[in-house]
Design a protein around this motif. Sequence first.
Motif, PDB file in Angstrom:
ATOM      1  N   PRO A   1      -5.764   4.443  14.390  1.00  0.00           N
ATOM      2  CA  PRO A   1      -6.814   3.450  14.594  1.00  0.00           C
ATOM      3  C   PRO A   1      -7.131   3.230  16.074  1.00  0.00           C
ATOM      4  CG  PRO A   1      -4.746   2.371  14.084  1.00  0.00           C
ATOM      5  CD  PRO A   1      -4.504   3.855  13.974  1.00  0.00           C
ATOM      6  N   GLY A   2      -8.295   2.638  16.325  1.00  0.00           N
ATOM      7  CA  GLY A   2      -8.668   2.226  17.674  1.00  0.00           C
ATOM      8  C   GLY A   2      -9.922   2.922  18.163  1.00  0.00           C
ATOM      9  N   LEU A   3     -10.390   2.474  19.310  1.00  0.00           N
ATOM     10  CA  LEU A   3     -11.532   3.092  19.969  1.00  0.00           C
ATOM     11  C   LEU A   3     -11.112   4.465  20.494  1.00  0.00           C
ATOM     12  CD1 LEU A   3     -12.825  -0.068  21.856  1.00  0.00           C
ATOM     13  CD2 LEU A   3     -13.778   0.981  19.797  1.00  0.00           C
ATOM     14  N   PRO A   4     -12.077   5.346  20.826  1.00  0.00           N
ATOM     15  CA  PRO A   4     -11.728   6.713  21.224  1.00  0.00           C
ATOM     16  C   PRO A   4     -10.656   6.815  22.320  1.00  0.00           C
ATOM     17  CG  PRO A   4     -14.078   6.551  20.881  1.00  0.00           C
ATOM     18  CD  PRO A   4     -13.522   5.156  20.755  1.00  0.00           C
ATOM     19  N   GLN A   5     -10.754   6.009  23.361  1.00  0.00           N
ATOM     20  CA  GLN A   5      -9.772   6.079  24.450  1.00  0.00           C
ATOM     21  C   GLN A   5      -8.380   5.699  23.938  1.00  0.00           C
ATOM     22  OE1 GLN A   5     -10.727   3.706  27.865  1.00  0.00           O
ATOM     23  NE2 GLN A   5      -8.958   4.379  29.014  1.00  0.00           N
ATOM     24  N   ALA A   6      -8.296   4.666  23.121  1.00  0.00           N
ATOM     25  CA  ALA A   6      -7.013   4.243  22.559  1.00  0.00           C
ATOM     26  C   ALA A   6      -6.464   5.309  21.616  1.00  0.00           C
ATOM     27  CB  ALA A   6      -7.163   2.908  21.838  1.00  0.00           C
ATOM     28  N   ARG A   7      -7.323   5.929  20.815  1.00  0.00           N
ATOM     29  CA  ARG A   7      -6.872   6.987  19.902  1.00  0.00           C
ATOM     30  C   ARG A   7      -6.302   8.160  20.674  1.00  0.00           C
ATOM     31  NH1 ARG A   7     -11.613   5.801  16.871  1.00  0.00           N
ATOM     32  NH2 ARG A   7     -12.610   7.658  17.692  1.00  0.00           N
ATOM     33  N   ARG A   8      -6.960   8.540  21.779  1.00  0.00           N
ATOM     34  CA  ARG A   8      -6.444   9.651  22.602  1.00  0.00           C
ATOM     35  C   ARG A   8      -5.072   9.309  23.173  1.00  0.00           C
ATOM     36  NH1 ARG A   8     -11.941  10.065  24.044  1.00  0.00           N
ATOM     37  NH2 ARG A   8     -11.637   8.745  25.854  1.00  0.00           N
ATOM     38  N   ARG A   9      -4.910   8.085  23.662  1.00  0.00           N
ATOM     39  CA  ARG A   9      -3.619   7.652  24.211  1.00  0.00           C
ATOM     40  C   ARG A   9      -2.547   7.673  23.130  1.00  0.00           C
ATOM     41  NH1 ARG A   9      -5.908   3.245  26.223  1.00  0.00           N
ATOM     42  NH2 ARG A   9      -4.913   2.006  24.620  1.00  0.00           N
ATOM     43  N   ARG A  10      -2.884   7.131  21.970  1.00  0.00           N
ATOM     44  CA  ARG A  10      -1.907   7.061  20.873  1.00  0.00           C
ATOM     45  C   ARG A  10      -1.554   8.455  20.370  1.00  0.00           C
ATOM     46  NH1 ARG A  10      -5.146   1.813  18.619  1.00  0.00           N
ATOM     47  NH2 ARG A  10      -4.323   0.437  20.249  1.00  0.00           N
ATOM     48  N   GLN A  11      -2.541   9.353  20.349  1.00  0.00           N
ATOM     49  CA  GLN A  11      -2.245  10.741  19.969  1.00  0.00           C
ATOM     50  C   GLN A  11      -1.327  11.374  21.012  1.00  0.00           C
ATOM     51  OE1 GLN A  11      -3.185  12.526  17.038  1.00  0.00           O
ATOM     52  NE2 GLN A  11      -1.493  13.661  17.915  1.00  0.00           N
ATOM     53  N   ALA A  12      -1.542  11.050  22.285  1.00  0.00           N
ATOM     54  CA  ALA A  12      -0.675  11.573  23.346  1.00  0.00           C
ATOM     55  C   ALA A  12       0.762  11.090  23.160  1.00  0.00           C
ATOM     56  CB  ALA A  12      -1.209  11.170  24.720  1.00  0.00           C
ATOM     57  N   VAL A  13       0.933   9.833  22.734  1.00  0.00           N
ATOM     58  CA  VAL A  13       2.276   9.315  22.461  1.00  0.00           C
ATOM     59  C   VAL A  13       2.921  10.116  21.336  1.00  0.00           C
ATOM     60  CG1 VAL A  13       3.584   7.332  21.591  1.00  0.00           C
ATOM     61  CG2 VAL A  13       1.795   6.981  23.306  1.00  0.00           C
ATOM     62  N   LEU A  14       2.173  10.358  20.257  1.00  0.00           N
ATOM     63  CA  LEU A  14       2.714  11.146  19.149  1.00  0.00           C
ATOM     64  C   LEU A  14       3.070  12.563  19.601  1.00  0.00           C
ATOM     65  CD1 LEU A  14       0.350  10.069  16.225  1.00  0.00           C
ATOM     66  CD2 LEU A  14       2.699   9.306  16.665  1.00  0.00           C
ATOM     67  N   ASP A  15       2.224  13.168  20.432  1.00  0.00           N
ATOM     68  CA  ASP A  15       2.498  14.510  20.942  1.00  0.00           C
ATOM     69  C   ASP A  15       3.779  14.523  21.786  1.00  0.00           C
ATOM     70  OD1 ASP A  15       0.196  15.397  19.676  1.00  0.00           O
ATOM     71  OD2 ASP A  15      -1.012  15.371  21.510  1.00  0.00           O
ATOM     72  N   LEU A  16       3.942  13.514  22.649  1.00  0.00           N
ATOM     73  CA  LEU A  16       5.158  13.418  23.463  1.00  0.00           C
ATOM     74  C   LEU A  16       6.391  13.255  22.580  1.00  0.00           C
ATOM     75  CD1 LEU A  16       3.926  11.123  26.375  1.00  0.00           C
ATOM     76  CD2 LEU A  16       4.795  13.458  26.610  1.00  0.00           C
ATOM     77  N   LEU A  17       6.269  12.444  21.542  1.00  0.00           N
ATOM     78  CA  LEU A  17       7.402  12.258  20.635  1.00  0.00           C
ATOM     79  C   LEU A  17       7.743  13.549  19.902  1.00  0.00           C
ATOM     80  CD1 LEU A  17       6.711   8.696  19.247  1.00  0.00           C
ATOM     81  CD2 LEU A  17       8.764   9.456  20.451  1.00  0.00           C
ATOM     82  N   ARG A  18       6.754  14.335  19.544  1.00  0.00           N
ATOM     83  CA  ARG A  18       7.017  15.627  18.890  1.00  0.00           C
ATOM     84  C   ARG A  18       7.739  16.572  19.834  1.00  0.00           C
ATOM     85  NH1 ARG A  18       1.579  14.672  16.852  1.00  0.00           N
ATOM     86  NH2 ARG A  18       1.855  13.814  14.762  1.00  0.00           N
ATOM     87  N   GLN A  19       7.421  16.498  21.117  1.00  0.00           N
ATOM     88  CA  GLN A  19       8.059  17.360  22.115  1.00  0.00           C
ATOM     89  C   GLN A  19       9.477  16.908  22.445  1.00  0.00           C
ATOM     90  OE1 GLN A  19       5.503  17.252  25.541  1.00  0.00           O
ATOM     91  NE2 GLN A  19       3.786  18.163  24.461  1.00  0.00           N
ATOM     92  N   ARG A  20       9.663  15.598  22.608  1.00  0.00           N
ATOM     93  CA  ARG A  20      10.925  15.067  23.144  1.00  0.00           C
ATOM     94  C   ARG A  20      11.864  14.481  22.094  1.00  0.00           C
ATOM     95  NH1 ARG A  20       8.941  11.949  28.592  1.00  0.00           N
ATOM     96  NH2 ARG A  20       7.786  13.702  29.454  1.00  0.00           N
TER      97      ARG A  20
END
Length: 86
Positions: free
Chosen positions: A11-30
Amino acid sequence: TGRQPVLPTIPGLPQARRRRQAVLDLLRQRGRLARAEVVEELGCAPSTATADLKTLSDCGLIERVATSGHLRTSYFVLTGSGRAPE
């Protein structure tokens, strides 16, 4: 086979969605992240990181794990719903 995995809706506006997706990507990596790491990696304010982590947690995509029984020293991990399908 060229098929993209189906990712959960964030959920969220486009900028927030990109940030939240980045958090998920970091969690998948680390595997796990502290809020301070989110702030450092994304260059956002601590309050923004807190809000994003809360939203992802409320959506069931991540969960907070306390270390030493104390929530102030905690980290976040992906839930089954937050992992991208293989």
